[in-house]
Design a protein around this motif. Structure first.
Motif, PDB file in Angstrom:
ATOM      1  N   UNK A 119      34.448  46.793  37.673  1.00 45.46           N
ATOM      2  CA  UNK A 119      36.160  47.498  37.191  1.00 45.46           C
ATOM      3  C   UNK A 119      36.791  46.971  36.652  1.00 45.46           C
ATOM      4  N   UNK A 120      37.188  45.392  37.283  1.00 45.21           N
ATOM      5  CA  UNK A 120      38.492  44.916  36.685  1.00 45.21           C
ATOM      6  C   UNK A 120      38.281  44.439  35.436  1.00 45.21           C
ATOM      7  N   UNK A 121      39.119  45.403  34.070  1.00 47.20           N
ATOM      8  CA  UNK A 121      38.618  45.431  33.248  1.00 47.20           C
ATOM      9  C   UNK A 121      40.607  43.760  32.880  1.00 47.20           C
ATOM     10  N   UNK A 122      40.963  43.695  33.474  1.00 53.37           N
ATOM     11  CA  UNK A 122      42.281  42.368  32.996  1.00 53.37           C
ATOM     12  C   UNK A 122      42.734  42.129  34.623  1.00 53.37           C
ATOM     13  N   UNK A 123      43.278  40.913  34.718  1.00 48.53           N
ATOM     14  CA  UNK A 123      43.946  40.963  35.904  1.00 48.53           C
ATOM     15  C   UNK A 123      45.470  38.968  35.723  1.00 48.53           C
ATOM     16  N   UNK A 124      45.716  39.503  36.625  1.00 46.02           N
ATOM     17  CA  UNK A 124      46.791  37.872  36.570  1.00 46.02           C
ATOM     18  C   UNK A 124      46.756  37.252  38.034  1.00 46.02           C
ATOM     19  N   UNK A 125      47.255  36.497  38.121  1.00 45.40           N
ATOM     20  CA  UNK A 125      47.499  35.994  39.117  1.00 45.40           C
ATOM     21  C   UNK A 125      49.463  36.098  39.641  1.00 45.40           C
ATOM     22  N   UNK A 126      49.705  36.514  40.821  1.00 44.67           N
ATOM     23  CA  UNK A 126      50.693  37.331  41.397  1.00 44.67           C
ATOM     24  C   UNK A 126      51.135  38.437  41.023  1.00 44.67           C
ATOM     25  N   UNK A 127      52.420  38.883  41.309  1.00 43.71           N
ATOM     26  CA  UNK A 127      52.597  40.741  41.382  1.00 43.71           C
ATOM     27  C   UNK A 127      53.650  40.900  39.755  1.00 43.71           C
TER      28      UNK A 127
END
Length: 131
Positions: A119-127
């Motif tokens: 379900x993850x379409x994108x991601x990044x480290x951190x907030x």
């Protein structure tokens, strides 16, 4: 196993596998794009999520589940001690703690979160910053 035809992002998969081996990765914060919302939290191993989940259900006594959860945990712990069951991770899911779910200008906190990698379409480290 992942859904047929689904291939995990190799870099996200590296983080997922890394946290399953606690001596490799600890305290990795990620922000995931899932169904139009941002989910931010600290990646945790499946066994940590499972323990937090069972504790949460038992403490809140959802639908009278406290007794059932205690019995299940007792059986799981005994099976692990007897060598009949190994607590293993499920590669289809990511597990987070100390979670913030952002949708538009609304942000909600959750103690734990479990979601499908597919379900993850994108991601990044951190907030994201709060601006």
């Amino acid at each position: 196993m992942l859904q047929e035809g689904a291939y995990p992002d190799p870099y996200l998969e590296l983080l997922r596998v890394g946290v399953e081996h606690q001596d490799v990765a600890e305290g990795v914060v990620v922000t995931l794009a899932v169904d139009g919302v941002l989910v931010t939290g600290t990646l945790i191993p499946t066994v940590v999520w499972e323990d937090l989940y069972f504790r949460q259900v038992a403490e809140a006594d959802y639908y009278g589940m406290r007794k059932v959860v205690r019995e299940v945990l007792g059986h799981l712990d005994q099976a692990v001690e007897d060598g009949r069951r190994r607590r293993v991770s499920d590669p289809r899911f990511l597990h987070l703690k100390d979670v913030t779910v952002r949708s538009g200008r609304t942000a909600r906190r959750l103690p734990v979160w479990r979601g499908p990698v597919a379900a993850v379409s994108g991601w990044s480290l951190g907030e994201p910053d709060e601006r």
